[in-house]
Design an enzyme around this catalytic site. Structure first.
Site, short mmCIF file in Angstrom:
data_model
loop_
_atom_site.label_atom_id
_atom_site.label_comp_id
_atom_site.label_asym_id
_atom_site.label_seq_id
_atom_site.Cartn_x
_atom_site.Cartn_y
_atom_site.Cartn_z
N SER A 1 -15.19 -13.02 -13.29
CA SER A 1 -14.21 -14.20 -13.34
C SER A 1 -13.27 -14.15 -12.15
O SER A 1 -12.68 -15.28 -11.98
CB SER A 1 -13.26 -14.19 -14.47
OG SER A 1 -14.12 -14.49 -15.78
N SER B 1 -13.63 -17.19 -14.85
CA SER B 1 -12.86 -17.72 -15.83
C SER B 1 -11.52 -18.14 -14.80
O SER B 1 -10.66 -18.90 -15.26
CB SER B 1 -12.44 -17.22 -17.13
OG SER B 1 -12.01 -16.03 -16.72
N LYS C 1 -2.58 -16.96 -13.26
CA LYS C 1 -3.62 -17.41 -14.31
C LYS C 1 -3.00 -17.42 -15.63
O LYS C 1 -2.39 -16.47 -16.38
CB LYS C 1 -4.72 -16.38 -14.29
CG LYS C 1 -5.97 -17.03 -15.15
CD LYS C 1 -7.20 -15.61 -15.07
CE LYS C 1 -8.57 -16.14 -15.71
NZ LYS C 1 -9.47 -15.41 -15.72
#
Length: 476
Positions: A176, A152, A76
């Protein structure tokens, strides 16, 4: 077309076993991953960077002494460094930034033999539950390209759900990992606070709310990757309780007869959509059919008591902007970040140390009450999200005030952020489908440090109601 056409049928553990047994080479696996990324990413926008040459070079090296050797993996693109690669944090403020040192968790991924082949999209500074940053563009849900992939860690979720990689790194500061797991039909475990390291660039994320792990298609992958990364690192400010043994050994172990509570709405929280309610009720019934004691109950708190967490998050967003501007040798300006990000930072302007400390103390007080609930129950079952994935643009409007944005977060994901505050482990499992054919996750929350309980239960549910054959059209 890659020679290893069965690539997308295997999870990470399965691929590692194939490579170890010489049924397929690491180079063939790397080639298959590169082909799927090149073919699928233009429509989905899951990756911010792809470096297949990195994967090919690692795959061609002598075998690493790791139990996941040769498995393609993605990071990520948020606060996690791989030396020599770009880090954007979803923001134009970080344009041109290249990491000079790898994060501790990344070093552990590499030690396990994972082959990092790219980075995944994230909203600016991880603020939004929708992965739609202005800097790198919106990520699209593979089940419906006009729908949100949540956030996210939306880029990681889409990459795994579409079969680009079997598992991908993710972080969770308010849901997230679990929210995109629900939106994309994956397993998403948020570990106990400090189970995985945040160093060496930080001791904790968002005041202890945020923790890193992965999104995966199988429970055993989540367990195997936690084995690869958990544990205290030098300089960590605190540590999670030491597990009794390897997490992978919990997969398939008898969970016993668990005491379970379930609810579809927290006190003071928003209404839950019917599809999300139905998935939770069906999951509770499934648990009861497996011999667990299940009853309707919930911890003694109101959602209003968690409102001060908005101040904590805003303060950390403001800090991130100021630190980056300082590194650039100038003051932060409104145009440096998205309007909504700036609005969040401005909310924290003028916050006193006493106000921040007061918010932390209030949240700790609620956490203690919730912890006592888990003296009576082993597991709490809730919906992961209160809504199915909405159309793109719904959750992330640039003209929203920070207060309006946080209201949308609460209405979309009222069940997740609470357990970032308490630090407890929680996992989203893809047990439901909406009437429109979209994935619906169910959340299972354990006591502090009890990933073992969640992994045993999750593996039992995976066996009782398999989801591995349920894939979005592009994953076939």
């Amino acid at each position: 077309m890659a020679a290893f056409s069965e690539y997308g049928s295997f999870d990470a553990v399965g691929l590692a076993q194939l490579i170890e047994r010489r049924k397929v080479s690491a180079s063939e696996v790397a080639e298959a991953a590169a082909e799927r990324i090149a073919r699928l990413n233009p429509a989905l926008n899951a990756l911010t960077a792809s470096f297949p040459e990195h994967g090919a070079a690692l795959a061609a090296q002598s075998p690493v002494e790791g139990h996941l050797c040769g498995v393609p993996f993605l990071l990520k693109d948020l606060s996690t460094h791989l030396a020599g690669t770009r880090l954007t944090n979803g923001s134009a403020l970080y344009a041109g930034y290249v990491s000079t040192e790898s994060s501790t968790i990344v070093e552990r991924y590499l030690r396990a033999g994972l082959v990092i082949v790219g980075k995944t999209n994230t909203p600016e500074f991880g603020l939004s539950p929708a992965t739609e940053p202005l800097f790198t563009g919106a990520t699209r849900n593979p089940w419906d390209l006009e729908r949100s992939a949540a956030g996210s860690s939306g880029g990681s979720a889409v990459a795994v759900a579409s079969g680009m990689v079997p598992a991908a790194h993710a972080t969770d500061g308010g849901g997230s990992i679990r929210a995109p797991a629900s939106a994309c039909g994956l397993v998403g475990l948020k570990p106990t606070r400090a189970r995985t390291p945040s160093g060496p660039f930080a001791g904790e994320g968002w005041g202890g709310y945020s923790v890193a792990h992965v999104l995966s298609r199988s429970v055993r992958d989540s367990a195997a990757l936690l084995d690869a990364t958990h544990g205290l690192a030098p300089g960590d400010p605190y540590a999670a309780p030491t597990p009794a043994g390897p997490f992978l050994c919990e997969v398939g172990a008898d969970p016993g007869r668990l005491r379970m509570a379930f609810t579809t709405r927290f006190a003071g929280g928003p209404e839950t959509e019917p599809d999300c309610m139905a998935a939770t009720e069906q999951a509770a019934a499934l648990c009861a059919s497996l011999g667990h004691h299940v009853e309707v109950d919930q911890p003694d708190f109101s959602m209003d008591e968690f409102a001060c967490s908005n101040l904590v998050i805003a303060t950390h967003i403001r800090l991130a902007i100021l630190q980056r501007a300082m590194a650039l040798g100038r003051d932060a300006e409104r145009g440096d970040v998205e309007p909504l990000t700036w609005a969040a930072a401005e909310t924290a302007r003028g916050t006193t140390a006493a106000e921040y400390a007061g918010a932390i103390n209030a949240l700790h007080g609620v956490s203690r009450r919730i912890a006592r609930f888990f003296d009576r129950y082993d597991v709490l079952i809730t919906p992961t999200l209160a809504q199915v994935p909405p159309p793109l643009g719904t959750l992330r409007k640039q003209d929203d005030s920070y207060a309006e944005h946080r209201r949308k977060v609460r209405d979309f994901a009222p069940f997740t952020g609470i357990f970032n505050v308490t630090g407890q482990p929680a996992i989203s499992l893809p047990l439901g489908m909406s009437r429109e054919g979209l994935p619906v996750g169910v959340q299972f929350v354990g006591g502090f440090g009890r990933e073992d309980v969640l992994l045993r239960l999750s593996a039992q549910l995976e066996q009782a109601q398999p989801w591995c054959g349920r894939r979005p059209p592009c994953a076939t």
